[in-house]
Design an enzyme around this catalytic site. Structure first.
Site, mmCIF file in Angstrom:
data_model
loop_
_atom_site.group_PDB
_atom_site.id
_atom_site.type_symbol
_atom_site.label_atom_id
_atom_site.label_comp_id
_atom_site.label_asym_id
_atom_site.label_seq_id
_atom_site.Cartn_x
_atom_site.Cartn_y
_atom_site.Cartn_z
ATOM 1 N N GLU A 1 16.405 1.675 17.844
ATOM 2 C CA GLU A 1 15.301 2.407 17.720
ATOM 3 C C GLU A 1 14.709 2.746 19.384
ATOM 4 O O GLU A 1 14.238 1.217 19.781
ATOM 5 C CB GLU A 1 14.104 2.629 17.281
ATOM 6 C CG GLU A 1 14.869 2.754 15.484
ATOM 7 C CD GLU A 1 13.657 2.887 14.503
ATOM 8 O OE1 GLU A 1 12.395 3.102 15.048
ATOM 9 O OE2 GLU A 1 13.783 2.918 13.544
ATOM 10 N N HIS B 1 11.386 8.302 13.501
ATOM 11 C CA HIS B 1 10.543 7.305 12.720
ATOM 12 C C HIS B 1 9.504 8.109 13.154
ATOM 13 O O HIS B 1 8.693 7.365 13.749
ATOM 14 C CB HIS B 1 10.616 6.175 13.738
ATOM 15 C CG HIS B 1 9.985 4.686 13.464
ATOM 16 N ND1 HIS B 1 9.825 3.553 14.064
ATOM 17 C CD2 HIS B 1 8.953 4.509 12.398
ATOM 18 C CE1 HIS B 1 10.188 3.221 13.046
ATOM 19 N NE2 HIS B 1 8.813 3.568 12.670
ATOM 20 N N ALA C 1 10.921 2.698 6.048
ATOM 21 C CA ALA C 1 10.344 0.983 6.415
ATOM 22 C C ALA C 1 10.717 0.597 7.531
ATOM 23 O O ALA C 1 9.841 1.155 8.761
ATOM 24 C CB ALA C 1 10.907 0.304 4.939
ATOM 25 N N ARG C 2 11.860 -0.315 8.189
ATOM 26 C CA ARG C 2 12.872 -0.816 8.878
ATOM 27 C C ARG C 2 14.364 -0.336 9.117
ATOM 28 O O ARG C 2 14.946 -0.834 8.053
ATOM 29 C CB ARG C 2 12.256 -1.835 9.476
ATOM 30 C CG ARG C 2 10.732 -2.295 9.999
ATOM 31 C CD ARG C 2 11.129 -1.626 10.977
ATOM 32 N NE ARG C 2 9.423 -1.783 11.736
ATOM 33 C CZ ARG C 2 8.162 -1.356 11.792
ATOM 34 N NH1 ARG C 2 8.239 0.013 10.630
ATOM 35 N NH2 ARG C 2 6.985 -1.205 12.098
ATOM 36 N N ARG D 1 0.741 -1.122 -0.150
ATOM 37 C CA ARG D 1 -0.337 0.066 0.319
ATOM 38 C C ARG D 1 0.787 1.338 0.398
ATOM 39 O O ARG D 1 0.613 1.892 -0.931
ATOM 40 C CB ARG D 1 -1.124 -0.010 1.278
ATOM 41 C CG ARG D 1 -1.529 -0.813 1.244
ATOM 42 C CD ARG D 1 -2.705 -1.180 2.427
ATOM 43 N NE ARG D 1 -3.980 -1.790 2.294
ATOM 44 C CZ ARG D 1 -3.836 -3.088 3.005
ATOM 45 N NH1 ARG D 1 -2.252 -4.058 2.963
ATOM 46 N NH2 ARG D 1 -5.001 -3.881 2.626
ATOM 47 N N ILE D 2 1.716 1.782 0.597
ATOM 48 C CA ILE D 2 2.895 2.379 1.381
ATOM 49 C C ILE D 2 3.531 2.869 -0.150
ATOM 50 O O ILE D 2 3.532 3.336 -1.116
ATOM 51 C CB ILE D 2 3.520 3.026 2.169
ATOM 52 C CG1 ILE D 2 2.852 2.640 3.530
ATOM 53 C CG2 ILE D 2 4.732 3.240 2.820
ATOM 54 C CD1 ILE D 2 3.707 2.519 4.966
#
Length: 351
Positions: free
Chosen positions: A284, A313, A254-255, A173-174
């Site tokens: 994080e 983030h 993303a990550r 979706r993103i």
């Protein structure tokens, strides 16, 4: 629809009351949650601030449904919830939940794949455009007691959008939303995602690469939009970064662990890469001593001025997104725990 979980009949005809816990106390009340869950379900907030380990055992023993945003849900904490049936991760990524431990107990794990889509997509593209059009360069170099001359600064990071290829790694979706926005800025857009069916590129109106390497070789901007899984952890290392055209820009919303940040620093230092925009980092929040690229960024070292943006983030953030997190999370819990639906369920066999 699956079997309803709510109110199984006990001997004597009384109903079982289900308990849903949001342990972080994110919102000032539980009114909207309770209204969506309906009668027969009790909504509680916890007082944990850093981890589930702060919760008392007596509370854990009552919980049928658990909703977490920032907290990790490891196996040893799952074991403290004997009645647990559903875990809703209040976000897109689900790497914070030990899904193997949940699957071993028959616990259903869900996420929120459709919140914050616009925000993250816009943030990724704006990171790319602000770097590529020199906004960050001139912002950084006009500050301080010794600003750069009031003039054009030659830099490999500044490019016209229409002559560049915007590569998208992961077209969920993103990724789709980012592709459409990048197209609007004039980029040629290409993606790689082995999980998308044939024809997906034509549906979105963009190009499709046949492999990660093929995508990287043509990406003047690489934007990462895949989830963190066993297959994607460390996916973009130094070999992959050096496949990018010289002077490319890397964007990660993303990550953090998908991208080798130490390799990224090396490729920036030797000028193979022109810049990077990171909303996520491997650890994080960062803890001292902070090494590498993040330390250089915080120290405002001259070699990366105008070339790197690091944010904490927050690409997802907007008041609207925060409301979506709240409402979509409790709707997902209702669907799965109360009504037995399969809304947003993450299959235990997926990576």
């Amino acid at each position: 629809m699956g079997d309803r979980i709510l109110r199984p009949e006990q001997p004597g005809g009384s109903d079982v009351v289900l308990t849903v816990l949001e342990p972080e106390g994110l919102y000032p009340d539980t009114g909207p949650e309770q209204e969506i869950l309906g009668p027969g379900v009790r909504m509680l907030q916890g007082h944990a601030k850093t981890s589930l380990a702060e919760l008392p055992d007596a509370l854990c023993a009552e919980v049928d449904g658990l909703m977490t945003l920032r907290m990790w849900v490891p196996a040893e904490q799952i074991a403290r919830f004997p009645k647990l049936k559903v875990i809703v991760r209040m976000g897109v990524g689900y790497d914070r939940v030990d899904r193997a431990a949940a699957a071993a107990r028959g616990i259903t794990v869900c996420n929120l794949p459709d919140y914050g889509t616009q925000e993250v997509a816009e943030f990724a593209v704006l990171l790319a455009v602000s770097l590529r059009r020199g906004l960050i360069l001139y912002h950084d170099t006009q500050r301080g007691p010794s600003p750069a001359p009031w003039a054009v600064m030659p830099s490999t990071i500044v490019r016209r959008q229409e002559v560049q290829t915007f590569g998208i790694l992961g077209l969920g979706r993103i990724g789709v939303a980012a592709a459409l926005r990048a197209k609007a800025f004039g980029y040629k857009v290409v993606f790689y995602d082995p999980n998308q069916p044939n024809g997906w590129d034509r549906a979105v109106g963009i190009g499709r690469a046949r492999s990660t390497d093929e995508l990287l070789a043509q990406s003047d901007v690489l934007s990462i939009h895949c989830p963190l899984t066993r297959a994607t952890r460390g996916l973009i290392g130094e070999r992959e970064l050096r496949l990018l055209p010289k002077g490319a820009v890397v964007i990660n919303t993303a990550r953090g662990p998908i991208l080798d940040i130490d390799a990224l620093e090396r490729c920036l230092r030797d000028d193979h890469l022109a810049g990077a925009g990171l909303d996520v980092i491997p650890e994080e929040p960062p803890v001292e001593p902070i090494p590498g690229l993040l330390r250089a960024y915080r120290d405002q070292e001259d070699w990366l001025r105008g070339r790197v943006v690091i944010t904490p983030h927050i690409a997802f953030h907007s008041p609207e997104a925060w409301r979506d997190i709240r409402i979509k999370s409790i709707e997902t819990m209702r669907d799965v725990l109360v009504e037995g639906r399969r809304t947003n369920v993450i299959p235990p066999e997926s990576d």
